[in-house]
Each structure stands twice: as structure tokens, then as C-alpha cells.
Design a protein around this motif. Structure first.
Motif, PDB file in Angstrom:
ATOM      1  N   VAL A 262       0.862  -1.175   0.000  1.00 24.01           N
ATOM      2  CA  VAL A 262       0.000   0.000   0.000  1.00 24.01           C
ATOM      3  C   VAL A 262       0.904   1.232   0.000  1.00 24.01           C
ATOM      4  CG1 VAL A 262      -1.692   1.370   1.279  1.00 24.01           C
ATOM      5  CG2 VAL A 262      -1.898  -1.130   1.210  1.00 24.01           C
ATOM      6  N   ILE A 263       0.703   2.113  -0.967  1.00 25.57           N
ATOM      7  CA  ILE A 263       1.461   3.374  -1.027  1.00 25.57           C
ATOM      8  C   ILE A 263       0.506   4.503  -0.656  1.00 25.57           C
ATOM      9  CG2 ILE A 263       2.771   4.958  -2.474  1.00 25.57           C
ATOM     10  CD1 ILE A 263       3.593   2.629  -4.210  1.00 25.57           C
ATOM     11  N   TYR A 264       0.800   5.180   0.458  1.00 25.47           N
ATOM     12  CA  TYR A 264      -0.049   6.288   0.915  1.00 25.47           C
ATOM     13  C   TYR A 264       0.522   7.598   0.388  1.00 25.47           C
ATOM     14  CZ  TYR A 264      -2.675   9.481   3.851  1.00 25.47           C
ATOM     15  OH  TYR A 264      -3.505  10.478   4.279  1.00 25.47           O
ATOM     16  N   THR A 265      -0.299   8.358  -0.371  1.00 22.71           N
ATOM     17  CA  THR A 265       0.180   9.633  -0.930  1.00 22.71           C
ATOM     18  C   THR A 265      -0.764  10.792  -0.641  1.00 22.71           C
ATOM     19  OG1 THR A 265      -0.909   9.420  -3.100  1.00 22.71           O
ATOM     20  CG2 THR A 265       1.228   8.344  -2.835  1.00 22.71           C
ATOM     21  N   ALA A 266      -1.786  10.572   0.178  1.00 20.77           N
ATOM     22  CA  ALA A 266      -2.746  11.639   0.474  1.00 20.77           C
ATOM     23  C   ALA A 266      -2.185  12.565   1.558  1.00 20.77           C
ATOM     24  CB  ALA A 266      -4.076  11.033   0.897  1.00 20.77           C
ATOM     25  N   PRO A 417       5.230  -3.723   7.538  1.00 25.47           N
ATOM     26  CA  PRO A 417       5.963  -3.962   6.276  1.00 25.47           C
ATOM     27  C   PRO A 417       5.001  -4.108   5.098  1.00 25.47           C
ATOM     28  CG  PRO A 417       6.839  -5.333   8.042  1.00 25.47           C
ATOM     29  CD  PRO A 417       5.581  -4.703   8.581  1.00 25.47           C
ATOM     30  N   GLY A 418       5.332  -3.398   4.039  1.00 29.65           N
ATOM     31  CA  GLY A 418       4.469  -3.400   2.853  1.00 29.65           C
ATOM     32  C   GLY A 418       3.774  -2.076   2.648  1.00 29.65           C
ATOM     33  N   ILE A 419       3.674  -1.256   3.726  1.00 33.05           N
ATOM     34  CA  ILE A 419       3.109   0.087   3.596  1.00 33.05           C
ATOM     35  C   ILE A 419       4.248   1.069   3.358  1.00 33.05           C
ATOM     36  CG2 ILE A 419       1.906   1.958   4.779  1.00 33.05           C
ATOM     37  CD1 ILE A 419       0.237  -0.064   6.240  1.00 33.05           C
ATOM     38  N   LEU A 420       4.098   1.900   2.350  1.00 29.77           N
ATOM     39  CA  LEU A 420       5.075   2.942   2.036  1.00 29.77           C
ATOM     40  C   LEU A 420       4.394   4.297   2.153  1.00 29.77           C
ATOM     41  CD1 LEU A 420       6.801   1.337  -1.085  1.00 29.77           C
ATOM     42  CD2 LEU A 420       7.504   1.210   1.295  1.00 29.77           C
ATOM     43  N   MET A 421       5.080   5.250   2.787  1.00 26.36           N
ATOM     44  CA  MET A 421       4.472   6.537   3.119  1.00 26.36           C
ATOM     45  C   MET A 421       5.023   7.667   2.256  1.00 26.36           C
ATOM     46  SD  MET A 421       2.371   5.646   5.450  1.00 26.36           S
ATOM     47  CE  MET A 421       1.875   7.280   5.986  1.00 26.36           C
ATOM     48  N   GLY A 423       3.351  11.565   0.050  1.00 25.37           N
ATOM     49  CA  GLY A 423       2.440  12.706   0.118  1.00 25.37           C
ATOM     50  C   GLY A 423       3.181  13.961   0.510  1.00 25.37           C
ATOM     51  N   ASN A 424       2.497  15.112   0.417  1.00 28.54           N
ATOM     52  CA  ASN A 424       3.194  16.388   0.639  1.00 28.54           C
ATOM     53  C   ASN A 424       3.475  16.684   2.103  1.00 28.54           C
ATOM     54  OD1 ASN A 424       0.709  17.242   1.653  1.00 28.54           O
ATOM     55  ND2 ASN A 424       0.236  18.576  -0.082  1.00 28.54           N
ATOM     56  N   GLY A 425       3.148  15.738   2.996  1.00 31.14           N
ATOM     57  CA  GLY A 425       3.510  15.909   4.397  1.00 31.14           C
ATOM     58  C   GLY A 425       4.989  15.699   4.653  1.00 31.14           C
ATOM     59  N   ILE A 426       5.710  15.099   3.697  1.00 27.35           N
ATOM     60  CA  ILE A 426       7.152  14.907   3.816  1.00 27.35           C
ATOM     61  C   ILE A 426       7.810  15.187   2.468  1.00 27.35           C
ATOM     62  CG2 ILE A 426       7.134  13.258   5.736  1.00 27.35           C
ATOM     63  CD1 ILE A 426       7.349  11.004   3.696  1.00 27.35           C
ATOM     64  N   ASP A 427       9.054  15.578   2.529  1.00 34.21           N
ATOM     65  CA  ASP A 427       9.909  15.743   1.328  1.00 34.21           C
ATOM     66  C   ASP A 427       9.571  16.939   0.452  1.00 34.21           C
ATOM     67  OD1 ASP A 427      11.247  13.452   2.109  1.00 34.21           O
ATOM     68  OD2 ASP A 427      10.053  12.145   0.833  1.00 34.21           O
ATOM     69  N   GLY A 428       8.780  17.898   0.922  1.00 32.25           N
ATOM     70  CA  GLY A 428       8.579  19.123   0.157  1.00 32.25           C
ATOM     71  C   GLY A 428       7.276  19.185  -0.612  1.00 32.25           C
ATOM     72  N   ARG A 439       7.745   8.581  -8.054  1.00 32.90           N
ATOM     73  CA  ARG A 439       8.618   7.642  -8.781  1.00 32.90           C
ATOM     74  C   ARG A 439       9.488   6.845  -7.813  1.00 32.90           C
ATOM     75  NH1 ARG A 439      12.393   9.399 -13.930  1.00 32.90           N
ATOM     76  NH2 ARG A 439      13.720   7.539 -14.012  1.00 32.90           N
ATOM     77  N   GLU A 440       9.987   7.518  -6.783  1.00 29.54           N
ATOM     78  CA  GLU A 440      10.829   6.855  -5.785  1.00 29.54           C
ATOM     79  C   GLU A 440      10.041   5.798  -5.005  1.00 29.54           C
ATOM     80  OE1 GLU A 440      12.419   6.380  -1.680  1.00 29.54           O
ATOM     81  OE2 GLU A 440      10.707   7.645  -2.180  1.00 29.54           O
ATOM     82  N   LEU A 441       8.799   6.104  -4.662  1.00 24.87           N
ATOM     83  CA  LEU A 441       7.949   5.126  -3.956  1.00 24.87           C
ATOM     84  C   LEU A 441       7.720   3.888  -4.814  1.00 24.87           C
ATOM     85  CD1 LEU A 441       5.387   7.636  -2.410  1.00 24.87           C
ATOM     86  CD2 LEU A 441       6.881   6.119  -1.095  1.00 24.87           C
ATOM     87  N   ALA A 442       7.468   4.106  -6.097  1.00 23.61           N
ATOM     88  CA  ALA A 442       7.286   2.964  -6.997  1.00 23.61           C
ATOM     89  C   ALA A 442       8.567   2.143  -7.088  1.00 23.61           C
ATOM     90  CB  ALA A 442       6.876   3.460  -8.387  1.00 23.61           C
TER      91      ALA A 442
END
Length: 445
Positions: A262-266, A417-421, A423-428, A439-442
Motif C-alpha cells: 500500500v502506497i499512501y500519498t494523500a 511492512p508493505g506500507i510505504l508513506m 504525500g506532501n507531508g514529507i519531502d517538500g 517515482r521513488e515510492l514505486a
């Protein structure tokens, strides 16, 4: 091949889904809005093409150009001409060009003579020792009060709708912070960076202002098509459920899965709506201050104001204006206004005036029209387009809550494990940062 769920169909989620699918994985994108793109949204009215969310991005990373190339739409990437380098700052009712070199730096009325002549001594000033020093403190210490007031403060309010007194450079502007932290000086650090060999790929990062021909929604539409419309679940709030090392997503009355990742991007403020099981262990994950911003698209079929020969104009806090800034959209990009016409994007609110978003419609319009007419010297303020979009959660602020949020995000990834975080809450917050993060999350999957 992995089965991957992506939460959020903003530019980060779309980029993650596109590159995950491109690598041969199966993807399903969940978005509580009824369309893709998140806050990135383009509309047309009365011959004007305007944005209701982000208006522009910067080609500050090669991932921007590569996304358009990988989609096969590089011809649609619209980079603004060099005129976009002209930026204007309001001082005492007059728009002054932001200096771009030594001569203009000495002649500008924006900065005091003390700070102008103090600039050559910046490399010899003492290095800061507080990693949580505010941007105001850092700039005042290294460059002087007038440069804070008439360069940095308007930049922060224009880009972040924020306040330099609460912004922490280590988290909000890490490149600036590292110039001093690693080299002891902004000037020495900049010179050292210029001398570093640059990979050939970095030439793609032109630093120019960019959009997509026809508006940023066109980019979202091409991403949606490449990912496959059948791979989207729209209009429903997703909830992640963990089951025996796998995940399923419950959206409305439907259940999807199982998923390997699961990739969270919200947005950070909504994280526990999607990941309720993480709230007890990691309460700091949703600790974020969002600036409220109203974006106003103002169009004129005939322009009678000051020349629009640049990127736009920003308002320093010291000038006590009721707007944050004005972008000259029809100068930056083609076909944004009818022939001979002009399109402006005006930003209101932010941390400076969060209450303005709640003004009655007529009062809000009266205030904005009065400000724009006065600043832009418009004799007859009768716009042919006036469209307002209010954002309760427009831009996350990278303040002292940021390290708490970052640690919580890391904790969630480690605990589940398996969840990747993401979204604009981190990294700018910039478009380039969002594309690169997706792209990095993928890639991490």
C-alpha cells in the motif's frame, strides 16, 4: 509482479501508480474525490483557461521532464520563457524588480545600504548552531533585516502561504540549510555547488517555470489513461485493513485486494482515515499545520494595467496588503486568455490572513478587486472573469511538527511492512518534489 494499492490520485499518487505499472506491477488507485489530479485542476470559461489548484511548477529535478518523456507527451511540456525570471516585489505602493545580479543588487530600492554592503561579508559570519532555527532568524543573521523583509518573506508567503518566523529551513528548505551547515556560508556553499561535476541527466533540470499545454489537468488525464481508467476507484474514502501480512482496501461497500503493498500519498491530516490501526502507535503522523488559501482567477479581455513582463508580483508582510501575490499566467503560458486578453492568478489568505477564506462572497470580491486594481494600476476594475476557489488545507507548513511527522511515517513503514508513506507531508511541496517522490515510492516497491 506485485499487486499494489495507491491511496490518493494527486500528482504523487499518479506518478507512483504510473511507474509501478510501467515496471510490470498491477495497480489500483483509490481517491475520495470523483476525479483524478487531486488539487491539480484546470477549468475553462469565457475563453480563459485557469487553474483552481497549483498554477505552475519548476523543472528543478530531471524527473519532471522524464515523466513527460515516459508518457510520450514531451511536446506538451510548456516551459516559460526567460521573462519569467523577472519577479516583482511591492514596496511603498510600487512594484520593484527583484535583483538578479550585482548591479541590480546595488541599485535596488528593496534593500538597505547596510545589507547591500554587508553582503560580501556573509562568508565570514558565524555558522548557526541551532538546527531548529527559524528561517527569519537564519536570514536576519546571515543577510540582514531588509533582505528578510523584501525578498525572503514575500517568497515564503508566495510559495508556501507561510510565515518565515515559523518555517524551519532544515525541513522546508534543506538545500539552503545545507549551504551553511556544510560550507559555513550561503555564498561559499553556492560556489562549491557550482564547481561540483553535474551528471548529464541533471541538464534536464532547467529550473524553468512549467505547466502543460492546456493546463495541468491535461497531465493528470494522460497519467490516468496510461495507468488505465479501470484501475481507479473514485469518489470513495479508502480504509486499509491488514490481513495475514497482506492488505485489503475497503471503499464504501466494496472490498478490494489482497495487496502486497500500500502506497499512501494523500494529505498528512487524513492519514488515520486510511490507516486507523496506526493511530495509537504513531499519533504524530497527522501533526501538520496547513495554510488556508483562496485562489482567484481574474481575466480581462483588454488589459489597461501595468506591463505584465514577468512571473508575477509578491507582497511583503511589511506592506500590510490583503493579498499574498499575483501570477501573470497569460504571460507565462500560451492560450490562457482570449487574444489580446490577460489572465491573473491571485492568492489570498495563508498564515497571514487565514480568516479571509470565510469572508462573505461580496466582501471577498470587493477586497480582492480593490487590492488588484491598486497594485496593478487598473483604472477601471471590471474583470471579464472572476472565479474563486477556497482551499481549507492548501499547503503544509514545514515547521517544528515536521520531524515528529517524519519519524511517525518511518515508524509506520517499519511496524507494517508493505506500507510505504508519501504525500506532501514529507519531502517538500513543489511539483517536481511530488513527481520525484511518486517515482521513488514505486521504485522502492
Amino acid at each position: 509482479m506485485k499487486n499494489i494499492a495507491i491511496i490518493g490520485a494527486g500528482i504523487t499518487g499518479l506518478s507512483a501508480a504510473f511507474y509501478a505499472k510501467k515496471a510490470g506491477n498491477s495497480v489500483k488507485v483509490f481517491e475520495k474525490m470523483s476525479r483524478v489530479g487531486g488539487v491539480m485542476h484546470t477549468l475553462q470559461k469565457n475563453g480563459f483557461t485557469y487553474e483552481t489548484g497549483p498554477s505552475t511548477g519548476s523543472v528543478s529535478l530531471p524527473e519532471v521532464v522524464e515523466l513527460y518523456e515516459d508518457l510520450g507527451i514531451q511536446d506538451l511540456l510548456e516551459q516559460a520563457s526567460s521573462i519569467a525570471g523577472n519577479r516583482f516585489i511591492l514596496k511603498k505602493g510600487k512594484l520593484c524588480a527583484l535583483p538578479s545580479g550585482l548591479i541590480s543588487g546595488l541599485t535596488t530600492p528593496l534593500f538597505s545600504w547596510k545589507d547591500k554592503f554587508g553582503m560580501p561579508f556573509e562568508p565570514f559570519r558565524k555558522r548557526g548552531t541551532d538546527p531548529n532555527e527559524s528561517l527569519s532568524e537564519m536570514v536576519r543573521r546571515r543577510l540582514g533585516q531588509s533582505i528578510l523583509d523584501y525578498a525572503v518573506d514575500p517568497f515564503v508567503s508566495g510559495v508556501y502561504a507561510g510565515n518565515p518566523d515559523v518555517m524551519i529551513p532544515k525541513y522546508a528548505l534543506p538545500k539552503l540549510y545545507n549551504l551553511e551547515h556544510n560550507h559555513g556560508s550561503f555564498i561559499r556553499g553556492t560556489i562549491a555547488k557550482m564547481k561540483e561535476p553535474k551528471p548529464e541527466r541533471n541538464k534536464k533540470a532547467t529550473k524553468k517555470v512549467f505547466s502543460t499545454q492546456g493546463g495541468l489537468s491535461v497531465l493528470a488525464e494522460h497519467l490516468e489513461k496510461a495507468i488505465g481508467k479501470e484501475n481507479f476507484v473514485l469518489g470513495l474514502s479508502p480504509v486499509v485493513v491488514q490481513e495475514n501480512g497482506k492488505f485489503k482496501i475497503v471503499a464504501g461497500e466494496n472490498s478490494f485486494g489482497p495487496f502486497d503493498n500500500v502506497i499512501y500519498t494523500a494529505g498528512a491530516s487524513h492519514i488515520f482515515e486510511a490507516l486507523p490501526f496506526a493511530q495509537e502507535k504513531f499519533p504524530g503522523a497527522n501533526q501538520v499545520l496547513y495554510a488556508k488559501v483562496s485562489e482567484v482567477a481574474i481575466g480581462f479581455n483588454k488589459w489597461e494595467g501595468v506591463p505584465l513582463n514577468g512571473f508575477g508580483a509578491l507582497m511583503p508582510s511589511k506592506e500590510k496588503r490583503n493579498i499574498l501575490g499575483i501570477l501573470y499566467m497569460s504571460t507565462l503560458f500560451k492560450n490562457r486568455a482570449p487574444k489580446g486578453g490577460v489572465l491573473l492568478s491571485v492568492f489570498v489568505g495563508g498564515l497571514r490572513h487565514p480568516d479571509f477564506i470565510d469572508l462573505p462572497e461580496d466582501k471577498f470580491k470587493e477586497m480582492v478587486c480593490k487590492e488588484v486594481a491598486d497594485i496593478m494600476k487598473i483604472p477601471n476594475m471590471k474583470p471579464d472573469l472572476f472565479e474563486v476557489t477556497h482551499h481549507e488545507e492548501a499547503i503544509p507548513q514545514y515547521d517544528l511538527k515536521t520531524p515528529v511527522r517524519e519519524e511517525a511515517y518511518k515508524g509506520i513503514e517499519k511496524a507494517y511492512p508493505g506500507i510505504l508513506m508519501g504525500g506532501n507531508g514529507i519531502d517538500g511541496i513543489g511539483m517536481a518534489k511530488r513527481i520525484a517522490q511518486g517515482r521513488e515510492l514505486a521504485g522502492r516497491v
